[in-house]
Structure formats: structure tokens, C-alpha cells
Scaffold this motif. Structure first.
Motif, PDB file in Angstrom:
ATOM      1  N   LEU A 179       6.619  -1.167   0.022  1.00  0.00           N
ATOM      2  CA  LEU A 179       7.769  -1.396   0.895  1.00  0.00           C
ATOM      3  C   LEU A 179       7.422  -2.409   1.981  1.00  0.00           C
ATOM      4  O   LEU A 179       6.242  -2.613   2.304  1.00  0.00           O
ATOM      5  CB  LEU A 179       8.224  -0.083   1.528  1.00  0.00           C
ATOM      6  CG  LEU A 179       8.549   1.059   0.557  1.00  0.00           C
ATOM      7  CD1 LEU A 179       9.037   2.287   1.327  1.00  0.00           C
ATOM      8  CD2 LEU A 179       9.574   0.623  -0.485  1.00  0.00           C
ATOM      9  N   ILE A 180       8.442  -3.003   2.542  1.00  0.00           N
ATOM     10  CA  ILE A 180       8.216  -4.048   3.547  1.00  0.00           C
ATOM     11  C   ILE A 180       7.450  -3.505   4.749  1.00  0.00           C
ATOM     12  O   ILE A 180       6.624  -4.211   5.342  1.00  0.00           O
ATOM     13  CB  ILE A 180       9.566  -4.690   3.966  1.00  0.00           C
ATOM     14  CG1 ILE A 180       9.307  -5.990   4.723  1.00  0.00           C
ATOM     15  CG2 ILE A 180      10.435  -3.707   4.748  1.00  0.00           C
ATOM     16  CD1 ILE A 180      10.560  -6.838   4.916  1.00  0.00           C
ATOM     17  N   GLU A 181       7.676  -2.224   5.075  1.00  0.00           N
ATOM     18  CA  GLU A 181       6.980  -1.636   6.219  1.00  0.00           C
ATOM     19  C   GLU A 181       5.512  -1.343   5.932  1.00  0.00           C
ATOM     20  O   GLU A 181       4.733  -1.047   6.853  1.00  0.00           O
ATOM     21  CB  GLU A 181       7.691  -0.359   6.691  1.00  0.00           C
ATOM     22  CG  GLU A 181       7.871   0.709   5.643  1.00  0.00           C
ATOM     23  CD  GLU A 181       9.230   0.638   4.936  1.00  0.00           C
ATOM     24  OE1 GLU A 181       9.759   1.716   4.599  1.00  0.00           O
ATOM     25  OE2 GLU A 181       9.736  -0.490   4.730  1.00  0.00           O
ATOM     26  N   ALA A 202       5.157  -8.664  -2.498  1.00  0.00           N
ATOM     27  CA  ALA A 202       4.825  -8.829  -1.082  1.00  0.00           C
ATOM     28  C   ALA A 202       5.257 -10.210  -0.589  1.00  0.00           C
ATOM     29  O   ALA A 202       5.856 -10.337   0.492  1.00  0.00           O
ATOM     30  CB  ALA A 202       3.326  -8.625  -0.870  1.00  0.00           C
ATOM     31  N   ARG A 203       4.961 -11.256  -1.369  1.00  0.00           N
ATOM     32  CA  ARG A 203       5.361 -12.604  -0.967  1.00  0.00           C
ATOM     33  C   ARG A 203       6.877 -12.741  -0.896  1.00  0.00           C
ATOM     34  O   ARG A 203       7.419 -13.413  -0.012  1.00  0.00           O
ATOM     35  CB  ARG A 203       4.771 -13.629  -1.937  1.00  0.00           C
ATOM     36  CG  ARG A 203       3.286 -13.885  -1.710  1.00  0.00           C
ATOM     37  CD  ARG A 203       2.721 -14.891  -2.683  1.00  0.00           C
ATOM     38  NE  ARG A 203       3.409 -16.181  -2.636  1.00  0.00           N
ATOM     39  CZ  ARG A 203       3.151 -17.188  -3.464  1.00  0.00           C
ATOM     40  NH1 ARG A 203       2.228 -17.039  -4.412  1.00  0.00           N
ATOM     41  NH2 ARG A 203       3.800 -18.335  -3.364  1.00  0.00           N
ATOM     42  N   TRP A 204       7.568 -12.095  -1.827  1.00  0.00           N
ATOM     43  CA  TRP A 204       9.044 -12.138  -1.811  1.00  0.00           C
ATOM     44  C   TRP A 204       9.573 -11.491  -0.530  1.00  0.00           C
ATOM     45  O   TRP A 204      10.455 -12.038   0.139  1.00  0.00           O
ATOM     46  CB  TRP A 204       9.584 -11.405  -3.043  1.00  0.00           C
ATOM     47  CG  TRP A 204      11.068 -11.555  -3.247  1.00  0.00           C
ATOM     48  CD1 TRP A 204      11.700 -12.483  -4.012  1.00  0.00           C
ATOM     49  CD2 TRP A 204      12.111 -10.755  -2.650  1.00  0.00           C
ATOM     50  NE1 TRP A 204      13.062 -12.322  -3.940  1.00  0.00           N
ATOM     51  CE2 TRP A 204      13.346 -11.268  -3.110  1.00  0.00           C
ATOM     52  CE3 TRP A 204      12.124  -9.674  -1.768  1.00  0.00           C
ATOM     53  CZ2 TRP A 204      14.570 -10.727  -2.731  1.00  0.00           C
ATOM     54  CZ3 TRP A 204      13.342  -9.130  -1.379  1.00  0.00           C
ATOM     55  CH2 TRP A 204      14.537  -9.648  -1.860  1.00  0.00           C
ATOM     56  N   MET A 205       9.029 -10.347  -0.149  1.00  0.00           N
ATOM     57  CA  MET A 205       9.498  -9.647   1.055  1.00  0.00           C
ATOM     58  C   MET A 205       9.145 -10.420   2.320  1.00  0.00           C
ATOM     59  O   MET A 205       9.948 -10.480   3.271  1.00  0.00           O
ATOM     60  CB  MET A 205       8.909  -8.236   1.107  1.00  0.00           C
ATOM     61  CG  MET A 205       9.514  -7.276   0.088  1.00  0.00           C
ATOM     62  SD  MET A 205       8.923  -5.571   0.265  1.00  0.00           S
ATOM     63  CE  MET A 205       7.306  -5.667  -0.513  1.00  0.00           C
ATOM     64  N   LEU A 206       7.963 -11.007   2.350  1.00  0.00           N
ATOM     65  CA  LEU A 206       7.561 -11.783   3.515  1.00  0.00           C
ATOM     66  C   LEU A 206       8.465 -12.998   3.709  1.00  0.00           C
ATOM     67  O   LEU A 206       8.763 -13.403   4.847  1.00  0.00           O
ATOM     68  CB  LEU A 206       6.101 -12.234   3.369  1.00  0.00           C
ATOM     69  CG  LEU A 206       5.036 -11.149   3.557  1.00  0.00           C
ATOM     70  CD1 LEU A 206       3.680 -11.639   3.076  1.00  0.00           C
ATOM     71  CD2 LEU A 206       4.967 -10.718   5.022  1.00  0.00           C
ATOM     72  N   HIS A 207       8.904 -13.584   2.604  1.00  0.00           N
ATOM     73  CA  HIS A 207       9.782 -14.758   2.684  1.00  0.00           C
ATOM     74  C   HIS A 207      11.198 -14.378   3.093  1.00  0.00           C
ATOM     75  O   HIS A 207      11.799 -15.015   3.979  1.00  0.00           O
ATOM     76  CB  HIS A 207       9.810 -15.494   1.346  1.00  0.00           C
ATOM     77  CG  HIS A 207      10.745 -16.662   1.323  1.00  0.00           C
ATOM     78  ND1 HIS A 207      10.407 -17.898   1.845  1.00  0.00           N
ATOM     79  CD2 HIS A 207      12.023 -16.797   0.856  1.00  0.00           C
ATOM     80  CE1 HIS A 207      11.429 -18.731   1.711  1.00  0.00           C
ATOM     81  NE2 HIS A 207      12.412 -18.084   1.103  1.00  0.00           N
ATOM     82  N   HIS A 208      11.732 -13.339   2.467  1.00  0.00           N
ATOM     83  CA  HIS A 208      13.144 -12.994   2.688  1.00  0.00           C
ATOM     84  C   HIS A 208      13.368 -11.986   3.813  1.00  0.00           C
ATOM     85  O   HIS A 208      14.513 -11.821   4.256  1.00  0.00           O
ATOM     86  CB  HIS A 208      13.742 -12.418   1.394  1.00  0.00           C
ATOM     87  CG  HIS A 208      13.865 -13.422   0.281  1.00  0.00           C
ATOM     88  ND1 HIS A 208      14.849 -14.398   0.268  1.00  0.00           N
ATOM     89  CD2 HIS A 208      13.137 -13.604  -0.841  1.00  0.00           C
ATOM     90  CE1 HIS A 208      14.721 -15.132  -0.829  1.00  0.00           C
ATOM     91  NE2 HIS A 208      13.681 -14.681  -1.517  1.00  0.00           N
ATOM     92  N   HIS A 209      12.306 -11.329   4.268  1.00  0.00           N
ATOM     93  CA  HIS A 209      12.437 -10.255   5.250  1.00  0.00           C
ATOM     94  C   HIS A 209      13.447  -9.217   4.779  1.00  0.00           C
ATOM     95  O   HIS A 209      14.287  -8.725   5.549  1.00  0.00           O
ATOM     96  CB  HIS A 209      12.828 -10.817   6.621  1.00  0.00           C
ATOM     97  CG  HIS A 209      11.706 -11.490   7.322  1.00  0.00           C
ATOM     98  ND1 HIS A 209      11.749 -11.877   8.647  1.00  0.00           N
ATOM     99  CD2 HIS A 209      10.477 -11.869   6.888  1.00  0.00           C
ATOM    100  CE1 HIS A 209      10.610 -12.456   8.988  1.00  0.00           C
ATOM    101  NE2 HIS A 209       9.821 -12.456   7.929  1.00  0.00           N
ATOM    102  N   LYS A 210      13.363  -8.873   3.509  1.00  0.00           N
ATOM    103  CA  LYS A 210      14.217  -7.845   2.913  1.00  0.00           C
ATOM    104  C   LYS A 210      13.340  -6.842   2.177  1.00  0.00           C
ATOM    105  O   LYS A 210      12.199  -7.120   1.842  1.00  0.00           O
ATOM    106  CB  LYS A 210      15.216  -8.472   1.933  1.00  0.00           C
ATOM    107  CG  LYS A 210      16.292  -9.322   2.588  1.00  0.00           C
ATOM    108  CD  LYS A 210      17.267  -9.856   1.530  1.00  0.00           C
ATOM    109  CE  LYS A 210      18.366 -10.699   2.167  1.00  0.00           C
ATOM    110  NZ  LYS A 210      19.303 -11.241   1.134  1.00  0.00           N
ATOM    111  N   GLN A 211      13.947  -5.660   1.914  1.00  0.00           N
ATOM    112  CA  GLN A 211      13.212  -4.601   1.229  1.00  0.00           C
ATOM    113  C   GLN A 211      12.952  -4.978  -0.234  1.00  0.00           C
ATOM    114  O   GLN A 211      13.689  -5.767  -0.836  1.00  0.00           O
ATOM    115  CB  GLN A 211      13.998  -3.284   1.304  1.00  0.00           C
ATOM    116  CG  GLN A 211      13.262  -2.044   0.830  1.00  0.00           C
ATOM    117  CD  GLN A 211      11.944  -1.817   1.549  1.00  0.00           C
ATOM    118  OE1 GLN A 211      10.915  -2.432   1.176  1.00  0.00           O
ATOM    119  NE2 GLN A 211      11.969  -0.973   2.580  1.00  0.00           N
TER     120      GLN A 211
END
Length: 457
Positions: A179-181, A202-211
């Protein structure tokens, strides 16, 4: 073999083994597993219904010989194969599959990331495989957007997941637990995130700031798996990549989420196993197995290794088999093999062989330690053959008969030595097992010792 078995289930909204087990039905697959495991069929049904055992058996993989993964069954071994952009091709991967099956792989994962048409490679592997096939769909999802992680959408993931299900994949690694958190928790690690699938998410979440989209669309994946009887292999995206990082806050936070996802899949009667570390010091292995059982309600545990030290590149089939044997002893249901090439390169056929045999040893040792009925029978038979200098029987009972014969014949190749009462280690005059003591001689010796005990007090 399964064509007739699955024909009557097609068109049902849920065709999973767990769904039938929870209705009290013992499927043909459960009967087959019961015979293989020498266990009662109703026990297999009950374990599948409870979620402590899975039978990965996609309805589109009809040439499958059903098997079980769970604490009530023998400890299983998975072998990884797969083409990469730098090496391998379709025929080489099919050859690796056949080699893996020959040396005892209970399941095989196709981890192809390139090097050919991934659909053709996967279809060929499934068609040729009598054992369950697993995949990691996020790899092909990334390829479908030409390697640009940021362009991936939830629909891209779901499309590939369903494609794999349609092709007959029996279980899929789904990285829904990261999870992003959780991402800030890897700060203190030496090796960060070592899971390829976890790194992509992880890279996808870091880029989009989404879950994580696999987490937010988990119910959609469940609906796909129900239609084909695909089992979840819940990926441990935050598994430790070195012994320093083992059992840390990041790993345990994801494990808690994997437990929640396990129970969510069970609500729809979808089968689940949970993936685990990785790299774990010997003194933490029992804790890791017990913690997984606690957090994931005893869903089958499937570990990669774990490696118990990080200083032996080229020998990680050994460093990890040590941890694997311990994990199996403590209750892990399936061990994912590690080859000598781990951390160094793409395994070839000989690496597959060496990795598999190391892990068949680990799994068998675990079954003996857990006192599974009949687990030691083969050991006892081989020991009798060894004591009787029956070399051909020893070869036959070996995990790798060809290697055992090869090593024996390096120094004593002639057929006459297949009946010789010695090997090249001790030679003809120094083998202790040439000392054959018959029952009458032992009886006389016992009488003598009893007499001496009286005489000398």
C-alpha cells in the motif's frame, strides 16, 4: 484427464475447488489429490473448505494432474522458469519445464518478461505441463505499455490477469498487499524493495500518489478468479532482500494487509496462498512462519528460500535450502526453489536441476521432521540397499539417479563394481559395512556380556 471433470462446471458463476468444498462436494480433483497424498478425501475437502489447503486447477488446464498445497499435505517445491529480453526462447522454456517436472517440481512459475511472444511462450508451457503453472501478470502488463510504468491503468492489469486465466494459468502472483502508506517504511533497509512486481507497483504509486490499483480493484480480480478457478498467490512485495531487512516493519505491515485480502477472497470462495520471504536469519524463521499463520488465518505459506546468509553468490541454492528445510519443518506448505544463479543471472538447465534437487531435499527433510506417515520409507529402503551393496537399487531410490550413478562410475565404471562390496572411498579392505553380524553371533555375545556383568559386578 480433466476434460470430462470440468465440462459439467463450465458456465457456473463460481467453479473454484473451495466453492465446491464448502458445499460439501468432493470433486474429482479432491479424490485424485487424496490418492496422491494417501489421505482421506473428506479431509482434503475439509482443508480446502477451511482455506488451509489449495488445489490450483484452472478449468482451462485440462492436462493438469491435480496436486495440493497445504500444511496437511506433503511439503511442495516450485521451480521458476521464464524468458527474459536478454536470453532464452519458447523451446528453451519448454525444455526447462520438462526438466523441472523430471526432477520433481510440484508447480512451475513462468516468470517471462521478454525474449519472445509472451502469450505463445505461456500457452506452450501450459499445454506441455502436467503440474500447475503460476504467473506474475504485472510483468506482461508492463510490457503491454512498452515498459512505461506510469502509463499503466487498472484496466491494463485486469486485462492481463483475465488473459492469463483464460489461457489456463492455475495461480497468479497478485501484488495487492503493498500500500502507498507502506512505502516510507523501507527507508532503513539496505536493499529497499527487491520484488520486481512490488517495485513496479511502488513506482506507480510514487508517481501518481494514488493507492495500489490491485488493492482497490481486488474484488474485480476475485470475480475473474471465480470464473476460471485461479488461485491467488498473494505476492510479498516488501519481502526482505537481505538478512538485515528481515522481519522489519515494512514486511510485517504488508503481511497484515495480505491477511485481510486472504479473508476477503475467502468470502467469495476463492483459493489463496500467501508468499513469504526472502532472506531470513535462522533464528527468525520460526517467527516468520508463525506470524504468517496468525495474520493470514493459516492460509498456505509459500516462501522463496529463505536465504540464511548473504555472502555466498553462486551457492545460494545451498544458503536458501537450509532456510527452506527449516521453514518446511515449521509448517510452510510450499518452497520456491533458488538456483546457483540467484542474484547473478538467468538460470540454465543445469541450474534448474541443481536448484530443484536442493529443494526436493529440503522439502523431504521437512516431511521427515514433521513425522508425516511414510515420509521416511524411501530413506529406509535406500539405507537397506546401501548396507547390502545394492548399487543399482541405491541409484533407483535417489532423488537424482543419474547424478548418483555418474559420481559412482567416475572411479568404478565397470559393471562388476555394481555388485562390489565397497566403493572408491574405503576400497575393498576398509568398508565398515562389510562387518556383517548375524543374529546367532549377537545372541552369543549377549550371553557373554551378561555373564561378565555378573562376574565383575
Amino acid at each position: 484427464m480433466r476434460t470430462e471433470w470440468v465440462a459439467k462446471r463450465r458456465g457456473q458463476s463460481n467453479v473454484s475447488q473451495m466453492h465446491y468444498a464448502r458445499q460439501g462436494v468432493i470433486t474429482e480433483e479432491m479424490h485424485y489429490v487424496a490418492q496422491r497424498e494417501n489421505l482421506p478425501a473428506d479431509l482434503i475437502r475439509d482443508e480446502v473448505a477451511r482455506g488451509r489447503m489449495i488445489i490450483p486447477a484452472n478449468i482451462n488446464h485440462t492436462n493438469l494432474e491435480p496436486m495440493a498445497i497445504g500444511i496437511a499435505s506433503k511439503c511442495k517445491v516450485n521451480a521458476n522458469i521464464g524468458a527474459s529480453p536478454n536470453s532464452s526462447n519458447l523451446q528453451e522454456e519448454v525444455d526447462k519445464l520438462n526438466l523441472a517436472v523430471k526432477y520433481g517440481a510440484d508447480t512451475v512459475m513462468d516468470l517471462s518478461t521478454g525474449g519472445g511472444n509472451l502469450d505463445e511462450i505461456r500457452t506452450a508451457i501450459i499445454k506441455a505441463s502436467p503440474v500447475p503453472i503460476g504467473t506474475v501478470p504485472v510483468y506482461q502488463a508492463l510490457e503491454s505499455v512498452h515498459g512505461t510504468i506510469e502509463n499503466l491503468t487498472a484496466d491494463d492489469f485486469l486485462h492481463i490477469i483475465e488473459k492469463h486465466a483464460q489461457q489456463g494459468v492455475d495461480y497468479q502472483t497478485i501484488h495487492a498487499g503493498i500500500l502507498i502508506e507502506h512505502l516510507p517504511l523501507v527507508r532503513s533497509r539496505i536493499t529497499g524493495i527487491v520484488s520486481r512486481g512490488g517495485g513496479i507497483l511502488a513506482r506507480w504509486m510514487l508517481h501518481h500518489h494514488k493507492q495500489n490499483p490491485l488493492y482497490t480493484h481486488f474484488q474485480d480480480i476475485i470475480e475473474i478468479f471465480k470464473r476460471y478457478d485461479v488461485s491467488f498467490s498473494l505476492g510479498d512485495s516488501l519481502r526482505p532482500g537481505c538478512t538485515h531487512d528481515a522481519s522489519d516493519e515494512a514486511q510485517l505491515a504488508e503481511l497484515k494487509t495480505l491477511g485481510q485480502l486472504t479473508r476477503k477472497a475467502w468470502e467469495d470462495d476463492v483459493q489463496v496462498m500467501v508468499e513469504g520471504p526472502g532472506h531470513v536469519p535462522m533464528d527468525q524463521i520460526e517467527f516468520n512462519v508463525r506470524k504468517q499463520m496468525e495474520e493470514c488465518s493459516e492460509a498456505p505459506f509459500y516462501v522463496l528460500g529463505p536465504l540464511v546468509t548473504d555472502i555466498a553468490p553462486g551457492y545460494d541454492h545451498i544458503t536458501s535450502a537450509i532456510g527452506a528445510a527449516m521453514a518446511g519443518w515449521y509448517g510452510t506448505a510450499m518452497l520456491c526453489y533458488v538456483t546457483p544463479k540467484e542474484h547473478l543471472g538467468l538460470p540454465n538447465a543445469e541450474d534448474v536441476r541443481n536448484g530443484l534437487i536442493a529443494y526436493k531435499i529440503a522439502a523431504h527433510a521437512a516431511d521427515i521432521a514433521r513425522h508425516r506417515p511414510g515420509a521416511r520409507d524411501r530413506d529406509d529402503e535406500l539405507s537397506k540397499a546401501r548396507y547390502n551393496f545394492d548399487w543399482n537399487r541405491q541409484f533407483e531410490l535417489s532423488l537424482d539417479p543419474e547424478r548418483a550413478k555418474e559420481y559412482h562410475d567416475e572411479t568404478l565404471p565397470a559393471d562388476i563394481y555394481k555388485t562390489a562390496e565397497f566403493c572408491s572411498m574405503c576400497g575393498p579392505k576398509f568398508c565398515p559395512m562389510q562387518t556383517k553380524v548375524d543374529a546367532d553371533a549377537l545372541t552369543e555375545l549377549e550371553k557373554f556380556l551378561a555373564k561378565e556383568a555378573v562376574t565383575h559386578g
